[in-house]
Design a protein around this motif. Structure first.
Motif, PDB file in Angstrom:
ATOM      1  N   SER A  85       5.304  16.338  41.808  1.00  0.00           N
ATOM      2  CA  SER A  85       4.982  17.475  40.938  1.00  0.00           C
ATOM      3  C   SER A  85       6.152  17.824  40.017  1.00  0.00           C
ATOM      4  O   SER A  85       6.138  18.856  39.354  1.00  0.00           O
ATOM      5  CB  SER A  85       4.554  18.689  41.760  1.00  0.00           C
ATOM      6  OG  SER A  85       5.338  18.821  42.905  1.00  0.00           O
TER       7      SER A  85
ATOM      8  N   GLY B 154      -5.608  15.824  41.381  1.00  0.00           N
ATOM      9  CA  GLY B 154      -5.714  16.428  40.056  1.00  0.00           C
ATOM     10  C   GLY B 154      -7.140  16.857  39.750  1.00  0.00           C
ATOM     11  O   GLY B 154      -7.387  17.944  39.233  1.00  0.00           O
TER      12      GLY B 154
ATOM     13  N   ASP C  58       6.863  16.531  37.262  1.00  0.00           N
ATOM     14  CA  ASP C  58       6.485  16.580  35.849  1.00  0.00           C
ATOM     15  C   ASP C  58       5.809  17.894  35.476  1.00  0.00           C
ATOM     16  O   ASP C  58       5.647  18.197  34.310  1.00  0.00           O
ATOM     17  CB  ASP C  58       5.569  15.390  35.504  1.00  0.00           C
ATOM     18  CG  ASP C  58       4.340  15.368  36.387  1.00  0.00           C
ATOM     19  OD1 ASP C  58       4.385  15.966  37.481  1.00  0.00           O
ATOM     20  OD2 ASP C  58       3.338  14.763  35.987  1.00  0.00           O
ATOM     21  N   GLU C  59       5.453  18.684  36.506  1.00  0.00           N
ATOM     22  CA  GLU C  59       4.841  19.986  36.216  1.00  0.00           C
ATOM     23  C   GLU C  59       5.871  21.106  36.247  1.00  0.00           C
ATOM     24  O   GLU C  59       5.496  22.273  36.119  1.00  0.00           O
ATOM     25  CB  GLU C  59       3.786  20.312  37.266  1.00  0.00           C
ATOM     26  CG  GLU C  59       2.535  19.488  37.198  1.00  0.00           C
ATOM     27  CD  GLU C  59       1.592  19.937  38.293  1.00  0.00           C
ATOM     28  OE1 GLU C  59       0.888  20.922  38.095  1.00  0.00           O
ATOM     29  OE2 GLU C  59       1.607  19.312  39.371  1.00  0.00           O
TER      30      GLU C  59
ATOM     31  N   THR D 274       5.770  24.210  34.232  1.00  0.00           N
ATOM     32  CA  THR D 274       4.820  25.260  34.587  1.00  0.00           C
ATOM     33  C   THR D 274       5.465  26.275  35.529  1.00  0.00           C
ATOM     34  O   THR D 274       5.154  27.450  35.495  1.00  0.00           O
ATOM     35  CB  THR D 274       3.601  24.640  35.292  1.00  0.00           C
ATOM     36  OG1 THR D 274       3.311  23.400  34.656  1.00  0.00           O
ATOM     37  CG2 THR D 274       2.411  25.540  35.216  1.00  0.00           C
TER      38      THR D 274
ATOM     39  N   ASN E  22      -0.848  23.796  42.136  1.00  0.00           N
ATOM     40  CA  ASN E  22      -0.295  22.868  43.098  1.00  0.00           C
ATOM     41  C   ASN E  22       0.720  23.636  43.939  1.00  0.00           C
ATOM     42  O   ASN E  22       1.815  23.927  43.485  1.00  0.00           O
ATOM     43  CB  ASN E  22       0.366  21.716  42.335  1.00  0.00           C
ATOM     44  CG  ASN E  22       1.057  20.739  43.241  1.00  0.00           C
ATOM     45  OD1 ASN E  22       1.118  20.934  44.445  1.00  0.00           O
ATOM     46  ND2 ASN E  22       1.569  19.687  42.645  1.00  0.00           N
TER      47      ASN E  22
ATOM     48  N   TYR F  82      -1.706  31.929  34.396  1.00  0.00           N
ATOM     49  CA  TYR F  82      -1.610  30.475  34.542  1.00  0.00           C
ATOM     50  C   TYR F  82      -2.764  29.732  33.885  1.00  0.00           C
ATOM     51  O   TYR F  82      -2.592  28.619  33.415  1.00  0.00           O
ATOM     52  CB  TYR F  82      -1.504  30.086  36.021  1.00  0.00           C
ATOM     53  CG  TYR F  82      -0.083  30.098  36.494  1.00  0.00           C
ATOM     54  CD1 TYR F  82       0.761  29.006  36.250  1.00  0.00           C
ATOM     55  CD2 TYR F  82       0.457  31.204  37.136  1.00  0.00           C
ATOM     56  CE1 TYR F  82       2.073  29.020  36.644  1.00  0.00           C
ATOM     57  CE2 TYR F  82       1.782  31.225  37.535  1.00  0.00           C
ATOM     58  CZ  TYR F  82       2.584  30.128  37.286  1.00  0.00           C
ATOM     59  OH  TYR F  82       3.890  30.139  37.659  1.00  0.00           O
TER      60      TYR F  82
ATOM     61  N   GLY G 200       4.129  22.065  44.298  1.00  0.00           N
ATOM     62  CA  GLY G 200       4.923  22.181  43.079  1.00  0.00           C
ATOM     63  C   GLY G 200       5.347  23.611  42.815  1.00  0.00           C
ATOM     64  O   GLY G 200       6.423  23.863  42.289  1.00  0.00           O
TER      65      GLY G 200
END
Ligand SMILES: Nc1ncnc2c1ncn2[C@@H]1O[C@H](COP(=O)(O)OP(=O)(O)OP(=O)(O)O)[C@@H](O)[C@H]1O
Ligand SMILES: [Mg+2]
Lengths: 310, 253, 257
Positions: B28, C71, B30-31, B34, B134, C105, B137
């Motif tokens: 995670s 995902g 790459d997130e 966020t 997530n 979000y 993450g």
């Protein structure tokens, strides 16, 4: 809130990076805000010299050893040192390695040349001090001595005449002088005796110290026992040679002083065969001792009683 | 028999679950944009807020080490600067960073485990998940990253203040002047030492935060479970700090 | 549409759900009733992939949750609003931030729009003006309603309610029941309501699923309850009715007797 978090974190990161590198340079002994320049030196023997060891001039730290490299082609050690910018090293300066690694630490010592010489330029190579025994050193100065001897011989002629006059005179002070000289020699010897006691004390103190040191061997065992090992070696050597060394140098000292006092004394010395023999043997002994030092350091290792403690 | 097998396999299973959790955290990465604000939040809580206690511990360990070293080396034949050359590398290599690791295993590790454990048993982690976030993450990665990034900062603080404490106590306590101390420290300074300390700090940061996240994230059974996770996180962190300390010393020194 | 096929689930040696199949149709409100500990909450968690079935499948809009990539699962979950039995409010945030959290979000709203939406959701659950309080400063019933406000904030396609009215006074319960009906009717939300409250069931549900003894014992339209289709279900419904002690609720059920 968000903004202040990022600010705090950023400030902490920057601050710690700064502290880390300032501290790093500080402990590496690199001058923090002043420049430096490099000098080179070549040695037969590095004696445990390493990167970061201090460079001293007249006991003052003036820089650090930058690199120590063994040149395989010429079988010599090439050392680079970083000298603080504001330190002037006059031409004709010599450099040597001293210190036992471990306790006092190995360092480079620069013996500055005459102060009015121009300073060496960055990148220059300093040479080690002239090596060799007392007699070799004397022979280095042979030309100077020869001319001196010439004038001495000249005046000896005159002195001889005066001497024979003197000797025929029973009130002459030659006898008193000789007696005083003998007494001095005896004093020197008794001092050496006294010194032996000090050395013994020194060694027993050292034994106590080594007990303390042992407690550290848990954490820093290798380097400490190595250090003590080397210390021992040096001290044993010192113990053995100190006595005869002192005697020799003391005698030599007295002799040279007397020699320097003038032609009159020179004449008297020449007339006293026992003194001449003595000087001769002292010189020979010093010679042998120094040669032995250089060639067989291991001989001085035999008696390493302290090492058994570990 | 099967319970014995279970007993033998449970550490392996735990290791597997731990590795998978860390792999999910890494995946995670790459997130992380966020969860940027979470990262800074955790960096402040784990790092900035720990500076006082870590500094205090550093100062005292440096001071005590100086006093004890000078006590043990009391002899006219050993130059006193040796104290500096023992205290400074000891602080850089071992003392400041390990003491810090232990303190943070309690302060940071227990806090993370209790926080995540409570979130787990009160279904807050499930709530995050069903929102489509997530949770690994969102929760685990910022904490582990913050640990890895901030422990070195804390190490620098602890080490600098520890050496400062040693110098101060040595100087004003009459054991060794600041000049002698620094001379000794410089004499035997090895440039690798502070970097080794940094490597340790990063490792300990990862150990403390990742174990705490693992224990907290997989908490079961209520308040008691949270208590267990918290204790285990602190204890396991300390154990693995010691193990990692040895492994690093053997491989890198 | 949520379709559950032959779902079985156990924890260790405890079997909780056994071979359960049914579907939740788009736009309907399905009530799940059953004894405490019969596995209602467990069943609900399967619908959003929080628990993996030991056997069987859960399909959401034709996608099998067990085989979906993480995902994809997350994308599917964004269609859901879930009210947990315990509320599951983030206790590090105040009420306002809890409700604003999914909006920040997953929506493109500006901060003033978020603020307006949070106020709207709070007023829907009769809780104006508690935005600044932390969850720990709220009563149990208030917490539940804040959690409900958070679940509906994003106007999801599916809403799962786990005991939305438990711990609430009858008047507030009525408000919540009306809210559930309203969301279902006006916004065409598909709802699953886990509840013990027969009054809730009768006012807001279209169909009822009854879990008993690890099985889906009975499922049918709420009107069919009047016909007392099954002795076990009948006993359960009557027990609730007596427990409720609400004569108006008991009227339609006791008509025939
Ligand atoms: N994570 C879990 N681990 C072990 N057992 C569990 C777990 N979750 C639920 N159970 C068990 O599964 C059974 C069903 O639990 P569940 O929460 O679904 O009951 P419920 O029908 O929602 O009851 P209630 O109406 O009281 O909320 C219970 O016996 C419970 O002990
Ligand atoms: Mg339940």
């Amino acid at each position: 809130m968000q903004y202040s978090n990022e600010l705090k974190v950023g400030a902490a990161l920057i601050l710690s990076v700064i502290i880390f590198f300032v501290g790093f340079r500080f402990f590496q002994d690199l001058p923090l805000f002043q420049g430096s320049y490099m000098l080179n030196a070549t040695f037969e023997e590095a004696s445990g010299l390493g990167e970061g060891n201090p460079v001293e001039m007249k006991g003052v730290s003036v820089g650090t050893v930058e690199s120590v490299r063994l040149d395989q082609n010429d079988q010599v050690v090439r050392v680079q040192m970083r000298i603080n910018e504001n330190i002037r090293v006059p031409e004709g300066s010599t450099v040597r390695v001293t210190g036992f690694s471990g306790v006092t630490g190995v360092r480079l010592v620069i013996k500055p040349g005459p102060a009015d010489n121009p300073p060496v330029t960055a990148g220059a190579t300093l040479s080690p001090p002239p090596q060799g025994t007392v007699l070799e050193r004397l022979s280095d100065q042979a030309p100077a001595l020869a001319s001196k001897a010439d004038s001495v011989l000249n005046s000896t002629n005159t002195t001889m005449q005066a001497l024979s006059d003197q000797l025929s005179n029973p009130d002459s002070d030659v006898r008193t002088t000789l007696q005083a000289f003998r007494r001095t020699m005896e004093d020197v010897e008794s001092i050496t005796e006294a010194e032996k006691e000090t050395i013994r004390q020194f060694l027993s103190n050292l034994e106590a110290v080594s007990g303390d040191l042992r407690e550290f061997t848990g954490t820093r065992g290798d380097s400490l026992s190595l250090a003590v090992d080397r210390l021992n070696r040096s001290l044993t050597r010192l113990d053995r040679s100190l006595a005869s060394f002192e005697r020799s140098t003391a005698t030599l000292d007295t002799l040279t002083t007397k020699l320097n006092e003038g032609e009159g004394t020179m004449g008297r010395l020449i007339n006293d065969p026992s003194l001449y023999n003595r000087a001769d043997s002292v010189a020979a002994r010093t010679n042998r001792l120094l040669l032995d030092f250089q060639e067989n350091p291991s001989r001085y290792l035999e008696d390493m009683t302290l090492v058994k403690v570990f | 028999m099967s319970s014995l097998l279970e007993f033998l396999f449970s550490p392996l299973r735990a290791l597997g679950r731990y590795s998978i959790l860390m792999a999910r955290a890494a995946a995670s990465l790459d997130e992380i944009r966020t969860y940027w604000s979470n990262l800074f939040d955790q960096m402040v809580r784990i790092g900035i807020d720990s500076i006082p206690i870590v500094s205090l511990a550093g100062a005292f360990s440096g001071a005590v080490l100086t006093v004890q070293t000078s006590y043990q080396l009391e002899s006219p034949f050993i130059p006193r600067s040796i104290i500096g050359s023992i205290v400074v590398p000891s602080m850089m290599l071992e003392l400041s960073v390990v003491v810090m690791g232990f303190i943070l295993a309690g302060r940071v590790g227990a806090r993370i485990a209790a926080e995540l454990g409570t979130m787990r048993v009160s279904e807050q982690i499930d709530a995050l998940e069903v929102m489509g976030l997530n949770s690994v993450g969102f929760l685990v990665l910022p904490r582990v990253l913050a640990g890895v990034l901030m422990f070195p900062v804390l190490y620098v603080a602890s080490c600098a203040i520890g050496i400062g404490g040693g110098v101060a106590v040595g100087h004003f306590g009459g054991f060794i002047t600041a000049g002698e101390f620094m001379d000794g420290a410089r004499q035997f300074f090895k440039p690798f030492d502070p970097f080794f300390g940094l490597i340790k700090a990063v490792t300990f940061g990862f150990i403390v935060t990742s174990i705490a996240c693992y224990k907290g994230y997989y908490t079961t059974s209520g308040a008691e479970g949270v208590g267990d996770s918290t204790t285990e996180a602190a204890v396991l962190s300390c154990v693995f700090i010691l193990v990692a300390d040895l492994i690093l010393a053997v491989t890198l020194l | 549409m949520i379709r559950i096929e032959h779902l079985s689930k156990g924890f260790g040696s405890l079997e909780v759900l056994n071979d359960i199949s049914f579907e939740v149709r788009d736009g309907e409100t399905l009530a799940i009733i059953g004894r405490s500990g019969s596995g209602k909450s467990v069943l609900m968690k399967h619908m959003v992939g929080l628990l993996k079935p030991d056997a069987g499948h859960v399909h959401v809009d034709g996608r099998d949750l067990c085989c979906a990539e993480y995902g994809e699962l997350r994308e599917l979950r964004k269609r859901f609003g879930v009210l947990f039995q315990g509320g599951a409010l983030f206790d590090s945030m105040d009420t306002f931030d809890n409700i604003a959290f999914p909006l920040e979000y997953f929506s493109d709203l500006t901060s003033s729009e978020v603020e307006a939406r949070v106020e709207e959701c709070l007023s829907l659950v009769n809780l104006e003006g508690v935005g600044a309080k932390k969850p720990s400063e709220l009563s149990g019933g208030m917490r539940k309603r804040v959690a409900l406000a958070r679940a509906i904030a994003l106007e999801p396609q599916y809403i799962l309610y786990d005991e939305p009215t438990s711990g609430l006074d009858p008047e507030t319960s009525n408000t919540i029941d009306q809210l559930i009906s309203h969301l279902s009717d006006e916004l065409n939300v598909t709802s699953v309501v886990v509840t013990h409250d027969m009054h809730s069931v009768l006012t807001s549900a279209d169909r009822v699923a009854f879990l008993h003894d690890t099985n889906l014992h009975w499922i049918g339209p709420v009107d069919a309850l009047h016909d007392r289709p099954d002795p076990v279900l009948d006993a359960f419904v009557r027990a609730s009715e007596y427990h409720l002690g609400d004569p108006s609720a008991s009227v339609p059920l006791t008509q025939d007797s």
